[in-house]
Enzyme design. Structure first.
Site, PDB file in Angstrom:
ATOM      1  N   CYS A  13       1.141  -0.905  -0.143  1.00  0.00           N
ATOM      2  CA  CYS A  13      -0.337   0.076   0.015  1.00  0.00           C
ATOM      3  C   CYS A  13       0.729   0.987   0.053  1.00  0.00           C
ATOM      4  CB  CYS A  13      -1.138  -0.153   1.108  1.00  0.00           C
ATOM      5  SG  CYS A  13      -0.117   0.140   3.144  1.00  0.00           S
ATOM      6  N   CYS A  91      -4.210  -0.240  -1.716  1.00  0.00           N
ATOM      7  CA  CYS A  91      -4.528   0.736  -1.654  1.00  0.00           C
ATOM      8  C   CYS A  91      -5.359   0.951  -2.164  1.00  0.00           C
ATOM      9  CB  CYS A  91      -2.881   1.682  -2.687  1.00  0.00           C
ATOM     10  SG  CYS A  91      -2.718   1.204  -3.723  1.00  0.00           S
ATOM     11  N   CYS A  99      -0.355   3.149  -6.330  1.00  0.00           N
ATOM     12  CA  CYS A  99      -0.300   2.291  -5.869  1.00  0.00           C
ATOM     13  C   CYS A  99       1.779   1.607  -6.696  1.00  0.00           C
ATOM     14  CB  CYS A  99      -1.609   1.219  -6.020  1.00  0.00           C
ATOM     15  SG  CYS A  99      -3.059   1.559  -5.469  1.00  0.00           S
TER      16      CYS A  99
END
Length: 168
Positions: A13, A91, A99
């Site tokens: 993430c 994400c 991302c």
């Protein structure tokens, strides 16, 4: 896959302070993943600190909360890093987060989840956001762990991984 060595899974993430930490803890718990995986987490722009509510959420669900740290995904791009079999971004593209893209040959999928660390509001609203992220990740990881990975290959596996990422 019985008797096979665990497959390495990296959850990525942006900040590596909440969602990817929760996912790492979940996939490393044998009761959830059947011991088939070794999980890792990292971020493209790590905050350097694991969010306290991520750790509280793990403790609330009786999962280990020690030893986690916010780190850069570059740690896993080194030549001596574990070879990843799967890389999942968690994400939330809907929130316009950047991302990270993972180089190499692991099977990848996007399992976007809203960032609970970004929730503004009361303590209970923030805890609810972490609880929802945790439960969504748990469902997805349980579905992933139940896949017959020894029978699925290539596009069929990719399709199943993408389907898991689209589930609430």
């Amino acid at each position: 896959m019985s008797g096979a060595p665990p497959l390495n899974v990296l959850f990525l993430c942006t900040g590596n302070s909440a969602r990817s930490i929760l996912a790492e803890a979940l996939i490393n718990h044998p009761a959830i993943s059947g011991g088939k995986f070794t999980g890792f987490s990292a971020g493209s722009q790590p905050t350097g600190v694991v969010h306290p509510l991520a750790l509280e959420t793990l403790e609330h669900h009786r999962l280990p909360s020690d030893g986690f740290r916010s780190k850069s995904w570059e740690e896993f791009a080194q030549s001596n890093s574990p070879k990843m079999d799967f890389v999942f971004t968690v994400c939330d593209q809907a929130a316009a987060e950047v991302c990270p893209v993972w180089p190499g040959q692991p099977m990848t999928a996007h399992w976007g989840i809203p960032d609970p660390a970004a929730v503004q509001g009361t303590d209970e609203e923030q805890r609810r956001a972490f609880r929802e992220a945790f439960l969504t990740l748990r469902r997805r990881i349980e579905l992933f762990a139940a896949l017959p990975l020894d029978k699925l290959r290539g596009l069929a596996l990719k399709e199943r991984l993408d389907q898991i990422g689209s589930r609430p």
